[in-house]
Design a protein around this motif. Structure first.
Motif, short mmCIF file in Angstrom:
data_model
loop_
_atom_site.label_atom_id
_atom_site.label_comp_id
_atom_site.label_asym_id
_atom_site.label_seq_id
_atom_site.Cartn_x
_atom_site.Cartn_y
_atom_site.Cartn_z
N ARG A 163 0.94 -1.33 -0.05
CA ARG A 163 0.01 -0.12 0.06
C ARG A 163 0.75 1.36 -0.13
NH1 ARG A 163 -5.17 0.54 0.44
NH2 ARG A 163 -6.14 2.65 1.12
N LEU A 166 2.53 1.84 -3.46
CA LEU A 166 1.63 2.16 -4.34
C LEU A 166 1.07 3.56 -4.12
CD1 LEU A 166 -0.30 -1.11 -5.20
CD2 LEU A 166 1.54 -0.20 -6.62
N SER A 167 1.43 4.33 -2.97
CA SER A 167 0.85 5.54 -2.96
C SER A 167 1.34 6.66 -3.65
CB SER A 167 1.40 6.04 -1.22
OG SER A 167 2.76 6.18 -1.32
N MET A 169 1.08 6.89 -6.93
CA MET A 169 -0.16 6.88 -7.99
C MET A 169 -1.17 7.89 -7.72
SD MET A 169 -0.86 2.67 -8.26
CE MET A 169 -1.98 3.02 -9.60
N LYS A 176 -7.62 5.49 -6.80
CA LYS A 176 -7.72 4.66 -5.46
C LYS A 176 -8.48 3.36 -5.90
CE LYS A 176 -8.34 8.56 -2.19
NZ LYS A 176 -9.40 8.97 -1.14
N ARG A 179 -5.68 1.14 -7.21
CA ARG A 179 -4.89 0.84 -6.34
C ARG A 179 -5.28 -0.38 -5.66
NH1 ARG A 179 -2.77 5.56 -4.47
NH2 ARG A 179 -4.56 5.84 -2.99
#
Length: 368
Positions: A163, A166-167, A169, A176, A179
């Motif tokens: 998490r 991938l923040s 993005m 969201k 993700r």
């Protein structure tokens, strides 16, 4: 409360019907007896003179249906298990090969102590056969066996890393959602790669349900997530009901959902007004309260199967869980560097020191 009652009306009778079928095994006599039990329950639940406050014909019908579905599901699973060929799907083969490559990569890291690599393999891939017997015994006697068995603790750390990774993005609604889907896919692949045991499968379902709720912008109580996850897992793998890891995993979550909130509130004061010292002491109490809550629900099950009860479980969890939370990210970074042919000595020594600290702490506790 209505949502909890509704999901309980599905989960509890379904699990009960499944339990009757699974524990009856393949014996015709046992199934005949269990069938009579199920029929008797159905007759009782549908009898016109039965009056139970807060329930009606629709509710009774739902309970009967779930009870019957659970029984049929368990019986079908037993029949399929007899003729099972154990063939792996293409995805399972890829995931298994990936896990094998991770184990080989861990073996190639130049740790000065061979025990370090074996413990890391257990924490990341679930492979425990190479851990020396004295270390395994120290984990068991200190009450930290769950640390070596892949579970919600391990997948939760992986989930946090994914998490955070991938923040970058962004935070738009569409990003969201993308993700969340990526997180579910990555965590699902990791679950398959490590063998999809009952405990880690439960943790994956929790993540999947949580991410689905995030996409839908809704929030499920822990009790609802627990029962929904149990129902899904039993539908996919009915035999999991007899798995000790499955029983301990859901028992621990039940303790967290129903007992921990009460214990947590025993500590006085307003959390919003806590000083730094108050936050530290409250964290210690929260950790101890969670350990107690989990032990209340898992202790009887563990004693039934293993005839042992860890006396120092609070101290063990206060020491082990923070160390494991540091070891897994450090080991993953070390593993990633090893994949590209770079073995930074500082990172390797740091990972080794953390792992040695975990072993020392648990050995010390087991000797008390």
């Amino acid at each position: 409360m209505k949502v909890e009652r509704d999901i309980a009306g599905i989960t509890v009778p379904f699990a009960a019907g499944l339990a009757v079928s699974i524990y009856a095994g393949s014996s015709p006599a046992a199934h005949m007896f269990s069938s009579l039990v199920i029929i008797s329950l159905i007759v009782f639940l549908t009898h016109p003179q039965r009056r139970v406050t807060g329930t009606g014909p629709v509710w009774s019908s739902l309970i009967v249906l779930m009870l019957f579905c659970g029984y049929v599901t368990g019986s079908y699973d037993i029949m399929m298990a007899i003729s099972d060929t154990d063939e792996m799907s293409a995805t399972e083969v890829i995931a298994s090969d990936f896990c094998t490559s991770m184990r080989k990569a861990i073996d190639s890291i130049p740790f000065s102590n061979a025990e370090t690599g074996e413990i890391i393999k257990a924490l990341i891939t679930g492979e425990r056969r190479g851990i020396p017997e004295d270390i395994t015994e120290a984990f068991r006697e200190s009450g930290a066996s769950h640390v070596l068995a892949l579970s919600g603790l391990h997948l939760g750390i992986i989930y946090g890393i994914v998490r955070a990774g991938l923040s970058f993005m962004g935070n738009s609604t569409s990003i969201k959602n993308i993700r969340s889907i990526m997180i579910i896919l990555i965590c699902g692949f990791y679950t398959l790669a490590t063998g999809a045991g009952a405990s880690i499968s439960r943790a994956f379902l929790f993540i999947a349900i949580g991410e689905y709720a995030a996409i839908r912008k809704i929030r499920f109580p822990l009790s609802v997530t627990m029962m929904a996850s149990m129902t899904i897992q039993l539908c996919i793998s009915p035999a999991s009901l007899k798995d000790v890891g499955f029983q301990l995993s859901y028992a621990a979550i039940a303790g967290i959902a129903f007992i921990f909130p009460t214990l947590r509130n025993f500590w006085p004061g307003d959390r919003k007004k806590d000083t730094l010292l108050d936050k530290c002491t409250r964290w210690i109490w929260d950790s101890a309260a969670m350990s107690i809550a989990c032990q209340i629900t898992t202790g009887p099950i563990a004693y039934y199967y293993f005839r042992s009860f860890p006396m120092h479980f609070i101290l063990t969890n206060l020491m082990a869980i923070p160390l494991v939370t540091l070891i897994i990210p450090a080991a993953l970074v070390t593993l990633a560097c090893s994949y590209i042919g770079w073995d930074p000595p500082i990172l390797i020594r740091c990972t080794e020191w953390l792992t040695a600290s975990l072993s020392w702490a648990l050995e010390t506790i087991s000797d008390m």
